[in-house]
Design a protein around this motif. Structure first.
Motif, PDB file in Angstrom:
ATOM      1  N   ALA A  87      -0.593  -4.815   5.975  1.00  0.00           N
ATOM      2  CA  ALA A  87      -0.347  -4.018   4.784  1.00  0.00           C
ATOM      3  C   ALA A  87       1.140  -3.700   4.715  1.00  0.00           C
ATOM      4  O   ALA A  87       1.730  -3.250   5.704  1.00  0.00           O
TER       5      ALA A  87
ATOM      6  N   ILE B  31      -8.669  -3.092   3.382  1.00  0.00           N
ATOM      7  CA  ILE B  31      -7.451  -3.730   2.886  1.00  0.00           C
ATOM      8  C   ILE B  31      -7.738  -5.185   2.525  1.00  0.00           C
ATOM      9  O   ILE B  31      -7.255  -5.700   1.514  1.00  0.00           O
TER      10      ILE B  31
ATOM     11  N   VAL C 165       0.835  -1.203   0.000  1.00  0.00           N
ATOM     12  CA  VAL C 165       0.000   0.000   0.000  1.00  0.00           C
ATOM     13  C   VAL C 165       0.873   1.257   0.000  1.00  0.00           C
ATOM     14  O   VAL C 165       2.050   1.208   0.377  1.00  0.00           O
TER      15      VAL C 165
END
Length: 285
Positions: free
Chosen positions: A191, A274, A164
């Motif tokens: 992430a 996510i 990300v």
């Protein structure tokens, strides 16, 4: 179950046994010098003891009517002297140090908020509970918070990583690295931050640097207090994977960035978004 969670539960039980020793018999008046401190105090039942605060303290709704005596850059020392709060709770890294030293020199009792992790929010609730005479409610709030946090951690701990880009600010374009508060959220949600190893916790980056990363999701938190409420315009950069697949999310920055129990609402939402991105790319295979 994490070691940090077990240690904090033990700490709660230990302090609970000895709470009467530390208990404050009266309810002291409080000057709360940041929005997150105000939220924290309301969460433990000490909201009515706040006699003044700083700009942007807007949650819960009752906080909007509290008198303002400054902001992150400066405080109205003369007004603080007139109000005479019993305790001043400052944000260790978010208040002007010179003003805090002046208040200490004037004889005011200062305490500090300085959470270093998501787990530290529970510890601060306990500390403020003892300080303000609201320990029992603080104990319940801290225990509930830890249980919810541990549930979120457990839910996502074995998920595959999603690369990300976390847009902390748009102009100049800035992100986060190790040691930054939002990095704890990314760790919980699994992430992957390509700028994790940057030399400072909140680095400025160029668009060229982002283009070289395999970014599957762009996280663009926005606050109601932002004047324009606009982030970086990613839409023309279609070579970025996240832009090509329209995977850009805009979570509530006030919930996500404030160090309060309410962060778990934003954290859970972030992890779900996510995870949706994780599933989206999995289904493309």
């Amino acid at each position: 179950m994490s070691k940090r969670y077990v240690c904090l539960l033990f700490f709660i039980c230990l302090i609970s046994v000895n709470a009467d020793t530390y208990a404050v018999n009266e309810k002291p008046t409080i000057l709360a010098l940041s929005p997150h401190v105000v939220e924290m105090l309301y969460a433990i039942g000490a909201g009515k003891q706040i006699v003044a605060t700083t700009d942007f303290a807007d949650y819960p709704e009752q906080a909007k009517s509290i008198e303002r005596v400054g902001n992150y850059a400066s405080l109205k020392i003369e007004r603080v002297v007139e109000i005479k709060p019993d305790i001043i709770i400052a944000w260790k890294t978010g208040n002007p140090d010179d003003d805090l030293q002046r208040l200490r020199a004037l004889g005011f009792k200062l305490a500090y908020s300085d959470p270093k992790s998501l787990h530290d929010i529970a510890k601060e609730m306990l500390d403020f509970g003892l300080l303000t005479g609201n320990y029992q409610q603080a104990q319940k709030a801290a225990t509930d918070y830890l249980e919810k946090l541990e549930n979120i951690i457990t839910r996502y701990k074995d998920k595959p990583m999603v690369p990300v880009f976390y847009e902390l600010w748009s102009h100049p374009l800035s992100t986060i690295a190790k040691g930054a508060w939002p990095q704890f959220h990314l760790d919980v949600c699994k992430a992957q931050n390509p700028f994790y190893q940057a030399s400072n916790s909140y680095p400025q980056v160029g668009i060229e640097q982002v283009l070289t990363k395999d970014v599957a999701l762009i996280i663009q938190p926005l606050s109601v207090n932002q004047v324009d409420k606009k982030g970086f315009n990613w839409h023309k950069w279609t070579t970025i994977k996240a832009v090509k697949h329209k995977r850009i999310i805009q979570p509530d920055a006030d919930m996500l960035h404030r160090m309060t129990p309410r962060v778990l609402i934003a954290l859970e939402q972030l992890c779900e978004q996510i995870d949706n991105t994780r599933a989206y790319y999995h289904n493309l295979k």
